[in-house]
Structures are given as C-alpha cells and as structure tokens.
Write a protein that holds these residues in place. Structure first.
Motif, PDB file in Angstrom:
ATOM      1  N   LEU A 167      -6.384  -5.392   4.498  1.00  0.00           N
ATOM      2  CA  LEU A 167      -5.368  -4.544   3.881  1.00  0.00           C
ATOM      3  C   LEU A 167      -5.405  -3.159   4.527  1.00  0.00           C
ATOM      4  CD1 LEU A 167      -5.569  -6.843   1.752  1.00  0.00           C
ATOM      5  CD2 LEU A 167      -4.985  -5.126   0.028  1.00  0.00           C
ATOM      6  N   VAL A 168      -4.225  -2.637   4.839  1.00  0.00           N
ATOM      7  CA  VAL A 168      -4.111  -1.319   5.477  1.00  0.00           C
ATOM      8  C   VAL A 168      -3.311  -0.412   4.556  1.00  0.00           C
ATOM      9  CG1 VAL A 168      -3.219  -0.037   7.452  1.00  0.00           C
ATOM     10  CG2 VAL A 168      -4.204  -2.329   7.778  1.00  0.00           C
ATOM     11  N   LEU A 169      -3.852   0.742   4.239  1.00  0.00           N
ATOM     12  CA  LEU A 169      -3.214   1.661   3.311  1.00  0.00           C
ATOM     13  C   LEU A 169      -1.845   2.097   3.825  1.00  0.00           C
ATOM     14  CD1 LEU A 169      -3.623   3.294   0.649  1.00  0.00           C
ATOM     15  CD2 LEU A 169      -4.514   5.154   2.073  1.00  0.00           C
ATOM     16  N   ALA A 170      -0.822   1.913   3.001  1.00  0.00           N
ATOM     17  CA  ALA A 170       0.535   2.349   3.335  1.00  0.00           C
ATOM     18  C   ALA A 170       0.889   3.656   2.649  1.00  0.00           C
ATOM     19  CB  ALA A 170       1.542   1.268   2.942  1.00  0.00           C
ATOM     20  N   SER A 171       0.184   3.973   1.585  1.00  0.00           N
ATOM     21  CA  SER A 171       0.443   5.191   0.819  1.00  0.00           C
ATOM     22  C   SER A 171      -0.269   6.388   1.440  1.00  0.00           C
ATOM     23  CB  SER A 171      -0.048   5.021  -0.623  1.00  0.00           C
ATOM     24  OG  SER A 171       0.632   3.978  -1.263  1.00  0.00           O
ATOM     25  N   PRO A 172       0.193   7.589   1.148  1.00  0.00           N
ATOM     26  CA  PRO A 172      -0.532   8.771   1.617  1.00  0.00           C
ATOM     27  C   PRO A 172      -1.945   8.801   1.051  1.00  0.00           C
ATOM     28  CG  PRO A 172       1.664   9.365   0.859  1.00  0.00           C
ATOM     29  CD  PRO A 172       1.434   7.947   0.436  1.00  0.00           C
ATOM     30  N   ARG A 173      -2.881   9.204   1.853  1.00  0.00           N
ATOM     31  CA  ARG A 173      -4.255   9.312   1.371  1.00  0.00           C
ATOM     32  C   ARG A 173      -4.435  10.542   0.484  1.00  0.00           C
ATOM     33  NH1 ARG A 173      -8.293   6.269   2.727  1.00  0.00           N
ATOM     34  NH2 ARG A 173      -7.160   5.410   4.503  1.00  0.00           N
ATOM     35  N   ASP A 174      -3.634  11.564   0.729  1.00  0.00           N
ATOM     36  CA  ASP A 174      -3.704  12.807  -0.037  1.00  0.00           C
ATOM     37  C   ASP A 174      -2.947  12.631  -1.352  1.00  0.00           C
ATOM     38  OD1 ASP A 174      -3.630  15.363  -1.071  1.00  0.00           O
ATOM     39  OD2 ASP A 174      -2.678  16.284   0.681  1.00  0.00           O
ATOM     40  N   ALA A 175      -3.645  12.723  -2.469  1.00  0.00           N
ATOM     41  CA  ALA A 175      -3.030  12.530  -3.785  1.00  0.00           C
ATOM     42  C   ALA A 175      -1.915  13.523  -4.060  1.00  0.00           C
ATOM     43  CB  ALA A 175      -4.088  12.624  -4.879  1.00  0.00           C
ATOM     44  N   ALA A 176      -1.971  14.691  -3.434  1.00  0.00           N
ATOM     45  CA  ALA A 176      -0.967  15.729  -3.683  1.00  0.00           C
ATOM     46  C   ALA A 176       0.405  15.323  -3.182  1.00  0.00           C
ATOM     47  CB  ALA A 176      -1.398  17.046  -3.029  1.00  0.00           C
ATOM     48  N   VAL A 177       0.459  14.380  -2.253  1.00  0.00           N
ATOM     49  CA  VAL A 177       1.750  13.937  -1.729  1.00  0.00           C
ATOM     50  C   VAL A 177       1.979  12.455  -2.038  1.00  0.00           C
ATOM     51  CG1 VAL A 177       1.959  15.696   0.049  1.00  0.00           C
ATOM     52  CG2 VAL A 177       0.723  13.583   0.567  1.00  0.00           C
ATOM     53  N   ARG A 178       1.400  12.011  -3.160  1.00  0.00           N
ATOM     54  CA  ARG A 178       1.532  10.629  -3.590  1.00  0.00           C
ATOM     55  C   ARG A 178       1.950  10.593  -5.052  1.00  0.00           C
ATOM     56  NH1 ARG A 178      -3.671   8.814  -2.643  1.00  0.00           N
ATOM     57  NH2 ARG A 178      -4.182   9.113  -4.832  1.00  0.00           N
ATOM     58  N   GLY A 179       2.783   9.633  -5.398  1.00  0.00           N
ATOM     59  CA  GLY A 179       3.170   9.451  -6.787  1.00  0.00           C
ATOM     60  C   GLY A 179       2.091   8.712  -7.547  1.00  0.00           C
ATOM     61  N   SER A 180       2.501   7.846  -8.489  1.00  0.00           N
ATOM     62  CA  SER A 180       1.517   7.129  -9.293  1.00  0.00           C
ATOM     63  C   SER A 180       1.466   5.657  -8.885  1.00  0.00           C
ATOM     64  CB  SER A 180       1.850   7.264 -10.789  1.00  0.00           C
ATOM     65  OG  SER A 180       0.731   6.918 -11.581  1.00  0.00           O
ATOM     66  N   GLN A 181       1.481   5.407  -7.601  1.00  0.00           N
ATOM     67  CA  GLN A 181       1.372   4.044  -7.094  1.00  0.00           C
ATOM     68  C   GLN A 181       0.604   4.055  -5.790  1.00  0.00           C
ATOM     69  OE1 GLN A 181       5.715   3.417  -6.310  1.00  0.00           O
ATOM     70  NE2 GLN A 181       5.026   2.707  -4.302  1.00  0.00           N
ATOM     71  N   VAL A 182       0.056   2.888  -5.444  1.00  0.00           N
ATOM     72  CA  VAL A 182      -0.658   2.712  -4.192  1.00  0.00           C
ATOM     73  C   VAL A 182      -0.163   1.431  -3.549  1.00  0.00           C
ATOM     74  CG1 VAL A 182      -2.883   2.344  -3.072  1.00  0.00           C
ATOM     75  CG2 VAL A 182      -2.714   3.917  -5.012  1.00  0.00           C
ATOM     76  N   SER A 183       0.156   1.507  -2.262  1.00  0.00           N
ATOM     77  CA  SER A 183       0.667   0.355  -1.533  1.00  0.00           C
ATOM     78  C   SER A 183      -0.200   0.074  -0.309  1.00  0.00           C
ATOM     79  CB  SER A 183       2.111   0.603  -1.086  1.00  0.00           C
ATOM     80  OG  SER A 183       2.961   0.819  -2.192  1.00  0.00           O
ATOM     81  N   PHE A 184      -0.310  -1.209   0.003  1.00  0.00           N
ATOM     82  CA  PHE A 184      -1.050  -1.630   1.195  1.00  0.00           C
ATOM     83  C   PHE A 184      -0.190  -2.591   2.018  1.00  0.00           C
ATOM     84  CE2 PHE A 184      -4.582  -0.237  -1.416  1.00  0.00           C
ATOM     85  CZ  PHE A 184      -5.486   0.273  -0.501  1.00  0.00           C
ATOM     86  N   HIS A 185      -0.374  -2.545   3.331  1.00  0.00           N
ATOM     87  CA  HIS A 185       0.224  -3.538   4.210  1.00  0.00           C
ATOM     88  C   HIS A 185      -0.682  -4.758   4.268  1.00  0.00           C
ATOM     89  CE1 HIS A 185       3.235  -0.773   5.856  1.00  0.00           C
ATOM     90  NE2 HIS A 185       2.280   0.127   6.051  1.00  0.00           N
ATOM     91  N   PHE A 186      -0.074  -5.935   4.247  1.00  0.00           N
ATOM     92  CA  PHE A 186      -0.805  -7.182   4.467  1.00  0.00           C
ATOM     93  C   PHE A 186       0.183  -8.175   5.048  1.00  0.00           C
ATOM     94  CE2 PHE A 186      -2.643 -11.310   3.150  1.00  0.00           C
ATOM     95  CZ  PHE A 186      -3.906 -11.169   3.717  1.00  0.00           C
ATOM     96  N   PRO A 187      -0.153  -8.835   6.168  1.00  0.00           N
ATOM     97  CA  PRO A 187       0.823  -9.700   6.840  1.00  0.00           C
ATOM     98  C   PRO A 187       1.455 -10.752   5.936  1.00  0.00           C
ATOM     99  CG  PRO A 187      -1.089  -9.355   8.245  1.00  0.00           C
ATOM    100  CD  PRO A 187      -1.420  -8.748   6.912  1.00  0.00           C
ATOM    101  N   GLU A 188       0.679 -11.301   5.015  1.00  0.00           N
ATOM    102  CA  GLU A 188       1.193 -12.294   4.066  1.00  0.00           C
ATOM    103  C   GLU A 188       1.251 -11.676   2.669  1.00  0.00           C
ATOM    104  OE1 GLU A 188       2.427 -15.225   4.488  1.00  0.00           O
ATOM    105  OE2 GLU A 188       1.920 -15.691   6.570  1.00  0.00           O
TER     106      GLU A 188
END
Length: 409
Positions: free
Chosen positions: A323-344
């Motif tokens: 899994l590769v992080l798609a969301s910003p790592r900095d919480a200050a520029v992130r909403g209330s969700q976290v997304s990851f890339h995964f081929p499947e």
C-alpha cells in the motif's frame, strides 16, 4: 449498538467516546466510510415516525404552520452554520449539492460579467465539473472551465478568473485546500471564491465568514449523517444577498409565495436560494441528525480526527506491504480521511468489507478510509489494520467474487 472492540491507550480520556452510543451501528462492523454515507443516528427513526404519524398523520396540511415545517430550511441552515463558521441568515438547507452549485455558480458569474474563466482543479468532484460544463454551454457566452492540478491553483489565479470553484477536501486523496489563503488570492485578483464543503462540514472546523468566502455548498449525508440523499445546503455571504441572483426561480424563493403572483419577485436574503417545496421527511431526518453535534466542540473533534488518521497511517505503513499513501502526510493539509494506492484496490476493499471493515474504493486504484471521531476509536483503527494486514498476508483479496465490480464502488 457496537461496543468497543478492545482498548487502546489513546482512547483514555476521549471526550467524544460517549457519542458512539448515539449511532445505531451494526455489531461487529468497523465503519470507516462516514465520508461517503454517515451512519444512522439512533434517535432519527423515532423522530421520523413522529413526523409521519403525529405531524403529517394528525395535523395534515396544518403541519406546515403548526409544526414549523415552513421554517425548517432556515432552521437547519443556521444549525449547519455553526459547524462551518457562518453567522445566522446565510445558509439554507435544501436541494442537492449539484443543484445548489448551479444556483451559486450562476449567481457568481453574473457578478463578474466581464470575465469568462471558471477556475477549478483536477481533484474536484466530477459532478461539480459537470455542472460547470453544463452551465457554460447553457450560457453560451464564451465561458471557459479551466482545470489545473490542485497544487497549481494559487499560481493560476489571475485577472481573467471570474470564479474560483473548489472542493475544500479532495474526495480521493483527502488533500485539503487552504480556504483562507486561496480566497484572499481570488479576491486580490478580483475573482469570486466558491467552495464545496461536502467533505468538510462536520469533519473539522470550517470558517466561511472568517475566510470571507463568497459562496459555498455542501451535502447532508456524509459527516452530517442526514441519511442517503439527505438535503444539501447553500451559503451566500450576507454582503452578496442583495445583489446575487440565482436562475431557478421557484415559488419558495418568491418574496411572497402564497400571494401566487404571475411574475417572479425574488425573496430577500438567503431565502432567494430556495426553489420548490422541501421534502419534509428527509429534512426532518437531517435536522434530527444534527442533534448529535449540539454539544460537540469542533476543535476537540478535529484533534481526535488527526490522532485517528495519524495512527492509521503508522499502523498501515509498518504492517501492510504493497500500500502506498495517497493522502498528504501532513495533517494540516489533510481532511478526515486517509487513502492508499493498491493495484487491486477494488478487490482489497471487498475483502475488507467481507470481514467487517467498511471503507470504499475510488478509481483507478484508491482504497479510501474515513475517520469520524464521533463513533470511531483508536482501538477500531488497530483492529481494522489487523484485518487489513491479514488479508494482504494471505492474499485473501485475490478471489473472483471480490474482483467483480458492483454498480456502486
């Protein structure tokens, strides 16, 4: 009701822990999709039954006056206003986000008739772009929808821009625009700032008035928990209410709806943003759902949201290969969700859902997890990652039934 799955040190002293009981969550489910559809607040069914049996059933047409149905759009609007930093009289609830966008984008373009550019970004929710394209074509006056990458918006604001139209939080990655900075830049260039708060309202503090936003829209069914297809809301800054005009001249937006005049006279203030008869049952569900927020400090909610998201990122990156992080790592520029890339990604999410961890998938390869502090705990986060790590280690996602896509992903 769902009970705590286990304990976690970060849940000690959680000021929002008691809010979990306010939601009717299925047993054994870790719900990480409130950024797509909020769960059912436990008291809403009783409220809807009261509206149906007592108000509609007993009062009939009299209920519009006797039970305050006629003021419901404004009443709900002001309650949402507290969550998004808008003083009373600037928000009404009703219609959908798409319809509300059409209203305010039309009004905003009319305020800058000499300019032809609608500036947005490639991370905007597609329906916003579709509505802008449709309005552009309908007006047929040479308007252009100009799209840039999210990180390039600030540099693209110039004196050709009529309206800067942005969704504050990217629906795929959770990337969060700086509303104050970009609004100031838009105003410095003479442009109007229009914000979509679909992934912001109820998720963290929003300061529409303090940021001097011009117009905003948002939905009621994500973090506000108003139910599937719940009414949306629309914000018009008070300074624009005397001059901004929207084109959907419905009878509830008339100055005197029950005068039944043959010509349209727009209502004063925010009421002009109303159109037709409001759907009372869905409005009542949204109004009741907002009760959950009555004693919630949005700063406390935001702090817990950041903590949940940070824990999730740490746990996934330390235990879940691929899994590769798609969301910003900095919480200050992130909403209330976290997304990851995964081929499947689609298959992975279906495997998670089958094990009781509900998030969602966004094309082409994003698995998306929403963290609503009102009912998600740190223990839930760890338990969810336990299941995710096991699915990845065993390749449990690699099954035909998990790869067959449903209509709704």
């Amino acid at each position: 009701m769902t009970s705590q799955l286990t304990t976690h040190p970060l849940d000690a002293g959680d000021k929002l822990a008691a809010k979990r009981a306010a939601f009717d969550l299925p047993e054994g489910v870790i719900y990480l999709d409130g950024n797509s559809l909020g769960p059912l607040p436990a008291h809403v069914p009783a409220r809807i039954e009261e509206v149906i049996r007592k108000e509609w059933g007993t009062s009939l047409i009299r209920a519009w006056n006797a039970h305050g149905w006629v003021e419901m759009q404004n009443r709900i609007g002001d309650r949402i206003g507290r969550l998004v930093g808008a003083a009373p009289g600037q928000i009404v609830a009703g219609d959908s986000t798409s319809i509300n966008l059409f209203k305010v984008l039309s009004a905003a373009l009319a305020l800058r008739p000499e300019r032809k550019v609608i500036l947005s970004d490639t991370g905007n929710f597609p329906t916003d772009l579709y509505m802008a394209q449709g309005l552009r074509d309908l007006l047929d006056k040479g308007h252009e929808l100009r799209l840039v990458a999210p990180e390039e918006v600030a540099g693209a604001i110039d004196d050709s821009v009529a309206v800067m139209m942005l969704t504050q939080v990217d629906y795929r990655t959770g990337r969060r625009h700086d509303m104050k900075d970009l609004t100031q830049r838009a105003h410095a260039a003479g442009a109007i700032a229009l914000w979509d708060l679909a992934h912001s309202a109820g998720a963290f503090q929003v300061e529409l008035d303090a940021c001097v936003a011009d117009f905003a829209i948002g939905c009621g069914y994500k973090y506000l928990n108003g139910g599937p297809g719940a009414p949306a809301f629309v914000y018009v800054a008070r300074r624009h209410q005397g001059v901004a005009r929207q084109p959907l001249a419905g009878w509830h937006g008339h100055e005197a709806p029950f005068a039944f005049e043959l010509d349209y006279r727009p209502a004063q203030g925010i009421d002009q943003m109303k159109v037709g008869t409001t759907p009372i049952l869905s409005m009542a569900a949204l109004e009741a759902a907002l009760d959950v927020f009555d004693d919630v400090d949005m700063a406390v909610l935001r702090a817990k949201s950041v903590s949940l998201c940070e824990l999730f990122i740490r746990e996934v990156e330390s235990r879940c290969e691929g899994l590769v992080l798609a969301s910003p790592r900095d919480a200050a520029v992130r909403g209330s969700q976290v997304s990851f890339h995964f081929p499947e990604g689609y298959a992975l999410m279906q495997a998670l859902i089958a094990r009781g961890v509900i998030g969602d998938f966004r094309a082409p390869d994003i698995v998306r997890f929403g963290f609503t502090p009102l009912y998600v705990s740190h223990a839930d986060v760890v338990a969810a990652v336990d299941i995710l790590a096991d699915i990845l280690a065993t390749r449990a996602w690699d099954r035909h039934e998990y790869k067959t896509r449903a209509k709704v992903t």
